[in-house]
Design a protein around this motif. Sequence first.
Motif, short mmCIF file in Angstrom:
data_model
loop_
_atom_site.label_atom_id
_atom_site.label_comp_id
_atom_site.label_asym_id
_atom_site.label_seq_id
_atom_site.Cartn_x
_atom_site.Cartn_y
_atom_site.Cartn_z
N VAL A 30 0.86 -1.18 0.00
CA VAL A 30 0.00 0.00 0.00
C VAL A 30 0.90 1.24 0.00
O VAL A 30 2.11 1.14 0.23
N SER A 31 0.30 2.38 -0.27
CA SER A 31 1.09 3.62 -0.20
C SER A 31 1.34 4.00 1.26
O SER A 31 0.63 3.53 2.17
N VAL A 32 2.33 4.85 1.48
CA VAL A 32 2.62 5.30 2.85
C VAL A 32 1.42 6.05 3.43
O VAL A 32 1.08 5.89 4.60
N ARG A 33 0.75 6.84 2.58
CA ARG A 33 -0.43 7.58 3.06
C ARG A 33 -1.54 6.62 3.48
O ARG A 33 -2.18 6.81 4.52
N THR A 34 -1.76 5.58 2.69
CA THR A 34 -2.77 4.58 3.05
C THR A 34 -2.40 3.88 4.35
O THR A 34 -3.26 3.60 5.19
N LEU A 35 -1.11 3.59 4.51
CA LEU A 35 -0.64 2.95 5.74
C LEU A 35 -0.99 3.81 6.96
O LEU A 35 -1.54 3.31 7.95
N TYR A 36 -0.68 5.10 6.88
CA TYR A 36 -0.97 6.01 8.00
C TYR A 36 -2.47 6.08 8.26
O TYR A 36 -2.92 6.10 9.42
N ASP A 37 -3.27 6.10 7.20
CA ASP A 37 -4.73 6.17 7.36
C ASP A 37 -5.26 4.93 8.07
O ASP A 37 -6.14 5.03 8.94
N ARG A 38 -4.73 3.76 7.72
CA ARG A 38 -5.21 2.53 8.35
C ARG A 38 -4.80 2.46 9.81
O ARG A 38 -5.57 1.98 10.66
N PHE A 39 -3.60 2.92 10.11
CA PHE A 39 -3.18 2.93 11.51
C PHE A 39 -4.02 3.91 12.33
O PHE A 39 -4.40 3.61 13.46
N LYS A 40 -4.30 5.07 11.76
CA LYS A 40 -5.09 6.06 12.48
C LYS A 40 -6.50 5.55 12.74
O LYS A 40 -7.05 5.72 13.84
N ARG A 41 -7.09 4.88 11.74
CA ARG A 41 -8.46 4.39 11.87
C ARG A 41 -8.55 3.21 12.83
O ARG A 41 -9.43 3.15 13.68
N ALA A 42 -7.61 2.27 12.72
CA ALA A 42 -7.70 1.04 13.49
C ALA A 42 -7.01 1.09 14.84
O ALA A 42 -7.43 0.44 15.80
N LYS A 43 -5.91 1.88 14.94
CA LYS A 43 -5.11 1.88 16.17
C LYS A 43 -5.07 3.23 16.88
O LYS A 43 -4.73 3.29 18.06
N GLY A 44 -5.36 4.29 16.15
CA GLY A 44 -5.37 5.59 16.78
C GLY A 44 -4.00 6.21 16.99
O GLY A 44 -3.89 7.25 17.63
N ILE A 45 -2.95 5.58 16.47
CA ILE A 45 -1.59 6.10 16.61
C ILE A 45 -0.85 5.92 15.29
O ILE A 45 -1.33 5.25 14.37
N THR A 46 0.35 6.49 15.20
CA THR A 46 1.16 6.40 13.99
C THR A 46 1.88 5.05 13.92
O THR A 46 2.05 4.38 14.95
N PRO A 47 2.32 4.64 12.75
CA PRO A 47 3.11 3.39 12.64
C PRO A 47 4.35 3.41 13.52
O PRO A 47 4.68 2.40 14.15
#
Length: 358
Positions: free
Chosen positions: A239-256
């Motif tokens: 996935v793109s880096v932006r998509t990665l950050y979006d998924r972490f924010k949505r599912a975990k609430g924090i940055t990678p």
Amino acid sequence: MLLKSGRVLHRASPYEVSAFVRSHIGNHSIELRRNSAKATLNYKKLGSIGLSKLTYGDHVVVSNSSGLEQEYHLQMVLEGSCKVRYSESEVFVLTSGAGALINPSDPVALEYSDDCVKLIVKVPVALINSCCIDQVGYVPSGGLHFNAGAFQLEEDGAFWKLIELLCLEADQRELANHPVGTSIGALVVTKLMEVLPHNLPATVGSSEDADFFGLIDSYIDSAAGADVAAVDLARLANVSVRTLYDRFKRAKGITPHAYIKTRRLRRIYHRLHASTGSVRSVTEVALEYGFCHLGRFSSEYKMLFGELPSEALRRASLPAKSSRLTGDRLPVLASGSSPQNASIARNDSAESLTLAGI
């Protein structure tokens, strides 16, 4: 009857109970109408959990204007009543069979009735954070915070049975740091997170999320001491880096980056607490997981788990050193003792508890 052992004080002054509570349970101040010698306190330690059953035998107001710092207090009224005041507009009364969870940062005033008997379960921040990480992989910003309010203990029969089991184990165990305490303590915290409202989002992940983070977790764990960047995780997950950050924010609430650090700190936490000689030093295990700045590592570890890594490693070898010390053998202080003798007995009690790791 809950918590039958661990008698520390019996028919003593409320100020004597207060002094012990300040040293071993939580800082506070008290106000009372009279100084009747009717206060009683039982105290036991099971793993990292502290258990107290107390009655002041008087109308007492217990105040804490600065919060509890590194502990949560689960307060349960067994007899009588206790008024809980967070502010002028946020007041509720606990009657027999009701409880409340006091957060570390909550300034609170507790007003005990003359006949109030209360069971207090002291839960360290470290255990709460550990359960958060186990369940969702992170700790909310500012820590887990339970909503204020009373709850009925019998609303969830399984939860009350866990409290009874906790007290039964504390009554039976001879060592304060017996490993069964850690297991039961984690189970109690997990149940608390289920039955009481708090600030951790109740997210239900999809199977796609489970696969995604399963892949991420395996990679982080396999690259224990190596530098892992967001771009590496994005490439791994395709996935793109932006998509990665979006998924972490949505599912975990924090940055990678924060997730990687938290996961590695959690692995170190397990290593230190389960150490049977395999970890020779904190420096060794910190470097193994890629923490090169040891001062910063210790600070971040303590912020997350409420203790220094060196303290965790030291306690891992404590059982062999404290086998002769038990909460059942605390001195019983009765009313009628002279102030000097009571002071000496309290000092002996505090010294024994300190040596036992309490």
